[in-house]
Design a protein around this motif. Structure first.
Motif, PDB file in Angstrom:
ATOM      1  N   GLU A  11      57.635   7.340  10.573  1.00 11.29           N
ATOM      2  CA  GLU A  11      56.062   7.892  10.716  1.00 11.29           C
ATOM      3  C   GLU A  11      55.399   7.243   9.279  1.00 11.29           C
ATOM      4  OE1 GLU A  11      55.957  12.343   9.418  1.00 11.29           O
ATOM      5  OE2 GLU A  11      56.584  11.756  11.581  1.00 11.29           O
ATOM      6  N   ALA A  12      53.919   7.333   9.286  1.00 12.11           N
ATOM      7  CA  ALA A  12      53.416   6.946   8.142  1.00 12.11           C
ATOM      8  C   ALA A  12      52.106   7.923   7.992  1.00 12.11           C
ATOM      9  CB  ALA A  12      52.968   5.482   7.914  1.00 12.11           C
ATOM     10  N   ASP A  13      51.781   8.480   6.990  1.00  6.51           N
ATOM     11  CA  ASP A  13      50.750   9.399   6.696  1.00  6.51           C
ATOM     12  C   ASP A  13      50.683  10.422   7.732  1.00  6.51           C
ATOM     13  OD1 ASP A  13      49.635   7.720   5.061  1.00  6.51           O
ATOM     14  OD2 ASP A  13      48.604   6.315   6.496  1.00  6.51           O
TER      15      ASP A  13
END
Length: 117
Positions: A56-58
């Motif tokens: 995941e990112a952010d």
């Protein structure tokens, strides 16, 4: 590993693989992608499921991938580097792949350590 000639990871080393087609299992996809990207024919029973990696990112779900390995016979020969349609194939050691100083893989694949692979 495949040094791809097109986006999104052009010029970077990435594993062989791709997107699952409709009505295709993850294992069938792995077999198809290996054949498409390497010309090697793999039987479904030769593919060993090793897990699912997600990232995941952010703080939001970004993606994931199924991981399959193939146990090759000791006398298996596949000379590399080898130019193929999608780029250049070459064998890489796991230690090279997970080295913190290695910028050749970009952000993909996610950093993993697989002591049982």
């Amino acid at each position: 590993m495949l040094n791809r000639e097109s986006a999104p990871v052009k010029g970077l080393w990435n594993g062989v693989g791709g997107k699952i087609k409709m009505n295709e299992t993850a294992k069938e996809c792995a077999r198809r992608e290996v054949k498409e990207e390497t010309a090697l024919k793999v039987h479904l029973d030769e593919l060993v499921y090793k897990g699912l990696i997600t990232w995941e990112a952010d703080g939001s779900d970004k993606g994931g991938m199924y991981v399959y390995l193939i146990n090759l016979p000791k006398d298996f020969s596949f000379p590399t580097p080898k130019k193929v349609r999608e780029g250049i194939l070459d064998w890489k050691k796991i230690s090279w792949l997970v080295d913190d100083q290695n910028l050749g893989t970009g952000e993909m694949p996610p950093p993993i350590i697989c002591p049982t692979c």
